[in-house]
Design an enzyme around this catalytic site. Structure first.
Site, PDB file in Angstrom:
ATOM      1  N   LEU A  99       0.893  -1.155   0.000  1.00 53.61           N
ATOM      2  CA  LEU A  99       0.000   0.000   0.000  1.00 53.61           C
ATOM      3  C   LEU A  99       0.934   1.207   0.000  1.00 53.61           C
ATOM      4  O   LEU A  99       1.867   1.246   0.797  1.00 53.61           O
ATOM      5  CB  LEU A  99      -0.867   0.039   1.260  1.00 53.61           C
ATOM      6  CG  LEU A  99      -2.223  -0.673   1.256  1.00 53.61           C
ATOM      7  CD1 LEU A  99      -2.875  -0.536   2.625  1.00 53.61           C
ATOM      8  CD2 LEU A  99      -3.139  -0.121   0.173  1.00 53.61           C
ATOM      9  N   ASP A 100       0.704   2.174  -0.876  1.00 55.55           N
ATOM     10  CA  ASP A 100       1.624   3.299  -0.902  1.00 55.55           C
ATOM     11  C   ASP A 100       1.571   4.076   0.412  1.00 55.55           C
ATOM     12  O   ASP A 100       0.628   3.939   1.206  1.00 55.55           O
ATOM     13  CB  ASP A 100       1.352   4.198  -2.105  1.00 55.55           C
ATOM     14  CG  ASP A 100       0.052   4.972  -1.985  1.00 55.55           C
ATOM     15  OD1 ASP A 100       0.037   5.995  -1.286  1.00 55.55           O
ATOM     16  OD2 ASP A 100      -0.950   4.546  -2.588  1.00 55.55           O
ATOM     17  N   LYS A 101       2.570   4.873   0.653  1.00 53.99           N
ATOM     18  CA  LYS A 101       2.764   5.547   1.946  1.00 53.99           C
ATOM     19  C   LYS A 101       1.565   6.397   2.335  1.00 53.99           C
ATOM     20  O   LYS A 101       1.214   6.498   3.519  1.00 53.99           O
ATOM     21  CB  LYS A 101       4.029   6.408   1.887  1.00 53.99           C
ATOM     22  CG  LYS A 101       4.461   6.994   3.213  1.00 53.99           C
ATOM     23  CD  LYS A 101       5.802   7.706   3.076  1.00 53.99           C
ATOM     24  CE  LYS A 101       6.275   8.274   4.410  1.00 53.99           C
ATOM     25  NZ  LYS A 101       7.594   8.931   4.295  1.00 53.99           N
ATOM     26  N   GLN A 102       0.900   7.012   1.361  1.00 52.58           N
ATOM     27  CA  GLN A 102      -0.225   7.900   1.651  1.00 52.58           C
ATOM     28  C   GLN A 102      -1.566   7.174   1.742  1.00 52.58           C
ATOM     29  O   GLN A 102      -2.587   7.804   2.026  1.00 52.58           O
ATOM     30  CB  GLN A 102      -0.301   9.002   0.583  1.00 52.58           C
ATOM     31  CG  GLN A 102       0.916   9.900   0.559  1.00 52.58           C
ATOM     32  CD  GLN A 102       1.254  10.472   1.931  1.00 52.58           C
ATOM     33  OE1 GLN A 102       0.380  10.977   2.626  1.00 52.58           O
ATOM     34  NE2 GLN A 102       2.521  10.386   2.316  1.00 52.58           N
ATOM     35  N   SER A 103      -1.567   5.867   1.507  1.00 56.04           N
ATOM     36  CA  SER A 103      -2.797   5.082   1.606  1.00 56.04           C
ATOM     37  C   SER A 103      -2.843   4.341   2.934  1.00 56.04           C
ATOM     38  O   SER A 103      -1.833   4.190   3.609  1.00 56.04           O
ATOM     39  CB  SER A 103      -2.887   4.091   0.438  1.00 56.04           C
ATOM     40  OG  SER A 103      -2.959   4.777  -0.792  1.00 56.04           O
TER      41      SER A 103
END
Length: 238
Positions: A99-103
């Protein structure tokens, strides 16, 4: 047998992690650092960080984490905010996918490299469900275009399921995992993602997990998950 196949076959590390360990010189054969593609002969001693693989205690571990924004899904401990330090599990584990850092939301962690390899095979169409908040009203046209597929990264995304939750929030179920896929799809259609949360991976749900908490998977969840993976014997026809 090639070193990559040998280690992957033990189920201790997924293929990508094996490649990273080899590149870092952390895997040895008979005490000597090996290269990608090196051959393992009968009687050879393969070790990671000096620890022979046949001596590793591998009680299977399967965790579900509700990842907060700001945590990076990497096993590299030198990365600040890495998911391994955040969970703080007492034995070696790694994330299944990213999951990307902002998700935020559901991500699974394990020490079972075999199940990682099975789950990451995109041709079998394993479902991942998300809720997404965007910067303007969600229209029927937007949902239909997202569902039909959007041109990103030089390809058209696979058809998917979409539905409206509220004026600026929608639900989407993907069967693939391109880099920043949902964010890129929305941007291509003129929308900006404000919040992205994964709420389901196959049969595993985020329900009941507070942000930042993790839990062991239940036996019935594992049995169903393994059943779904074993039944995925042929690629989906597109």
């Amino acid at each position: 047998m090639r070193i990559n196949k040998y280690i992957s076959g033990t189920g201790i590390y997924p293929r990508r992690e094996t490649d990273r360990l080899i590149a870092a010189g952390r895997i040895t054969i008979n005490g000597r650092p090996c290269e990608k593609g090196a051959e393992v002969e009968p009687g050879d001693i393969v070790a990671v960080d000096g620890e022979p693989l046949d001596a590793v205690d591998r009680e299977p571990v399967y965790l579900a984490l509700n990842k907060p924004v700001g945590i990076t899904c990497t096993s590299s401990r030198e990365v600040e905010g890495n998911i391994i330090d955040f969970v703080g599990y007492p034995s070696r584990i790694f994330a299944i996918g990213r999951l990307d850092k902002q998700s935020e939301g559901l991500i699974l962690l394990t020490n079972d490299g075999a199940i990682v390899n099975q789950m990451m095979r995109s041709e079998y169409g394993h479902e991942k469900e998300y809720t997404v908040t965007v910067d303007k009203p969600v229209t029927d046209e937007f949902l239909q275009r997202m569902a039909a597929g959007v041109e990103i990264l030089g390809t058209r995304t696979k058809p998917c399921e979409t539905s409206r939750i509220s004026e600026t929030e929608f639900r989407i179920v993907l069967t693939q995992g391109l880099n920043l896929q949902i964010r890129r799809m929305c941007k291509e259609l003129g929308y900006r993602v404000l919040r992205l949360e994964r709420i389901r991976i196959m049969n595993i749900s985020l329900s009941g997990l507070e942000r930042g908490q993790w839990r062991h998977l239940e036996q019935d969840e594992l049995a169903e998950l393994h059943g779904m993976l074993s039944n995925a014997q042929a690629p989906l026809q597109q």
